[in-house]
Design an enzyme around this catalytic site. Structure first.
Site, PDB file in Angstrom:
ATOM      1  N   HIS A 302       0.836  -1.206   0.000  1.00 57.76           N
ATOM      2  CA  HIS A 302       0.000   0.000   0.000  1.00 57.76           C
ATOM      3  C   HIS A 302       0.868   1.252   0.000  1.00 57.76           C
ATOM      4  O   HIS A 302       2.078   1.199  -0.147  1.00 57.76           O
ATOM      5  CB  HIS A 302      -0.938  -0.038   1.215  1.00 57.76           C
ATOM      6  CG  HIS A 302      -2.374   0.212   0.882  1.00 57.76           C
ATOM      7  ND1 HIS A 302      -2.901   1.476   0.768  1.00 57.76           N
ATOM      8  CD2 HIS A 302      -3.383  -0.634   0.618  1.00 57.76           C
ATOM      9  CE1 HIS A 302      -4.198   1.393   0.476  1.00 57.76           C
ATOM     10  NE2 HIS A 302      -4.517   0.121   0.370  1.00 57.76           N
ATOM     11  N   ASP A 303       0.213   2.365   0.207  1.00 53.52           N
ATOM     12  CA  ASP A 303       0.683   3.749   0.087  1.00 53.52           C
ATOM     13  C   ASP A 303       2.187   3.945  -0.102  1.00 53.52           C
ATOM     14  O   ASP A 303       2.990   3.668   0.790  1.00 53.52           O
ATOM     15  CB  ASP A 303       0.278   4.526   1.339  1.00 53.52           C
ATOM     16  CG  ASP A 303      -1.218   4.574   1.540  1.00 53.52           C
ATOM     17  OD1 ASP A 303      -1.755   5.673   1.698  1.00 53.52           O
ATOM     18  OD2 ASP A 303      -1.855   3.506   1.533  1.00 53.52           O
TER      19      ASP A 303
END
Length: 519
Positions: A302-303
């Protein structure tokens, strides 16, 4: 799948003779609000040379081995083991800080929360067990250990859990978990969540029920080799299962910690809330591992993670969502030679402005929605994948431009082999303000096969542009024969004449109408 070119084209010609009209659309018609349709499109045949690409160069995986991990373990300095209060420990603020977070551990430990800490050097887990009171950590059978407190590896600590430990059980009732703020090595062992009352694994029951987990913070290194991890994680931040996560921006600045990294090699992860999750992580490698029967995701970087390698893994049986997903600016990464099948939604997803990734040579089949899905993520290369017998689309591309599809096989999928479309997401719960994107789609499709798909081989709505070359489209499942959907259907005869009969590239480009030019 490797048909002789002459046989491909004779089969395709036979299919075209049967065509009696267009197949029905794979999705409900888009509204004017959803799509900014160009009024007309031109069909032309550009030179083929610009479409040529050499096969992608894959990362060399030969250095990611168990032997290489052993060489990374610095045993020269003996570390210190202590049991102390969790309060005021920077690496535990996520769990013991404000908003009465510490109440969970007060309840489970029946007093002021404590943890086992490894600091200032190397500690072997068996040696650690000898330095901790037995009510907190004890050997219950030869090589089997039960931990009743959290175990924390400090910033300068090195914890090694190796084959001398047959199984490390983290007590659910007592609130045990692992936090790595230094270096953690898990090799040739099993680490599982344990339910003491049932004298068995802490199998998933409900999302908000605590289960043990592993979290590694910013600046850390985590290595998991030839090991099993199971029965971890629940629906609370940083507690998902196996998580690699950066500190908050203020803490990064205060502590000067870089991005975390590490390797997972030849290991198995089962019954985890998330099999793997990472946040702002760099150069992490997940190789030759199995992710089975996990709850929400199998593998979920993720991110703002980057330069990840996800290769040679098998991911199946994910119960709620996708097998493999990278989301929100996960860039410059490689996903190749994996098998992803029988997952509740898609096999592989590239999501939310994740760009410059390579998805290559994967086998993606029997997933319950799409095979490969790209959402709002441009500039990605999809090469040489086998996307077969997924319930909806083989490859689905939404609101993403410069998507290059080379030498893929999309076969026997329930709807469309390759489906490109745009969609207005302003009324959804996605965070549009933080993840801006353009509602546009453009594709280059070169080589490969789109065969025996339920609705059509290819459907594209309102593209900025589409380029097609040497794409084999065979064995339509509908009695009406081979048909193209979306804007391609309106110009099907021209497109197939260039693509099949003349074997030339096809460029489909929008043209502004006079009214649009006046506006």
């Amino acid at each position: 799948m490797n048909l002789h070119p002459n046989l491909r084209h004779s089969l395709l010609a036979s299919a075209l003779l049967l065509a009696g009209g267009l197949a029905t659309a794979a999705e409900p018609p888009a509204t004017t609000k959803d799509l900014q349709h160009a009024k007309t499109y031109t069909i032309s045949s550009p030179p083929a040379e610009p479409l040529h690409l050499d096969p992608p160069k894959l990362p060399d995986l030969s250095g990611y081995t168990a032997e290489a991990v052993q060489k990374k373990i610095d045993r020269s300095r003996k570390g210190k083991v202590s049991v102390r209060r969790m309060l005021q420990e920077q690496n535990l603020k996520e769990f013991i800080g404000g908003d009465n977070k510490g109440a969970e551990w007060v309840k489970r430990q029946h007093g002021i929360p404590q943890a086992i800490f490894v600091d200032n050097g190397h500690v072997d887990f068996v040696e650690l067990s000898k330095q901790v009171p037995k009510q907190y950590l004890r050997e219950t059978a030869p090589g089997v250990y039960l931990a009743r407190l959290p175990i924390v590896v400090g910033e300068k600590g090195v914890l090694e859990i190796n084959g001398k430990v047959k199984e490390l059980r983290l007590s659910e009732e007592s609130g045990s978990f692992l936090v790595n703020d230094g270096k953690l090595f898990v090799t040739d062992t099993r680490v599982i969540g344990w339910r003491e009352q049932a004298n068995g694994p802490a199998t998933f029951r409900k999302p908000d029920e605590f289960r043990p987990f592993l979290l590694s913070w910013g600046g850390t290194e985590t290595y998991i080799v030839n090991s099993t991890m199971a029965n971890f994680g629940y629906a609370k931040s940083k507690s998902y299962g196996v998580s690699i996560s950066q500190y908050t921006p203020n803490m990064v600045k205060q502590m000067g910690r870089g991005e975390p990294t590490g390797w997972i090699i030849g290991s198995e992860f089962a019954d985890m809330w998330y099999g793997f999750y990472c946040y702002e992580t760099q150069d992490f490698v997940i190789k030759d591992s199995t992710y089975r029967d996990n709850i929400v995701y199998g593998i979920d970087p993720h991110d703002r993670s980057h330069r990840l390698i996800i290769a040679g893994n098998t991911v199946f049986g994910t119960k709620k969502k996708h097998g493999i997903i990278v989301s929100r600016e996960v860039n410059d990464s490689w996903i190749f030679n994996n098998k992803s099948y029988d997952n509740k939604l898609s096999g592989v997803v590239i999501d939310r402005n994740s760009v410059n990734n390579l998805i290559a040579y994967n086998e993606i089949y029997r997933n319950h929605t799409d095979g490969i899905t790209l959402y709002e993520s441009g500039n990605n290369l999809i090469w040489g994948n086998k996307v077969i017998n997924n319930r909806r689309h083989g490859i689905r591309v939404r609101n993403s431009v410069n998507i290059r599809l080379y030498e893929n096989v999309a076969m026997a999928n329930g709807l469309v082999g390759v489906y490109g479309h745009i969609k207005d997401l302003s009324n959804t719960d996605r965070d549009i303000a933080l993840d801006p994107f353009d509602a546009e789609v453009s594709l280059i499709i070169v080589g490969g096969e789109l065969s025996a798909n339920g609705s059509a081989p290819l459907s594209i709505d309102a593209p900025l542009s589409v380029e097609l070359y040497k794409v084999a489209m065979l064995a339509p499942t509908k009695s009406s024969g081979l048909s193209l959907n979306g804007v391609l259907g309106d110009r099907q005869a021209e497109i197939l004449d260039l693509l099949v009969r003349q074997q030339k590239p096809v460029l489909i480009d929008p043209v502004e109408t006079q009214a649009e030019m006046i506006d």
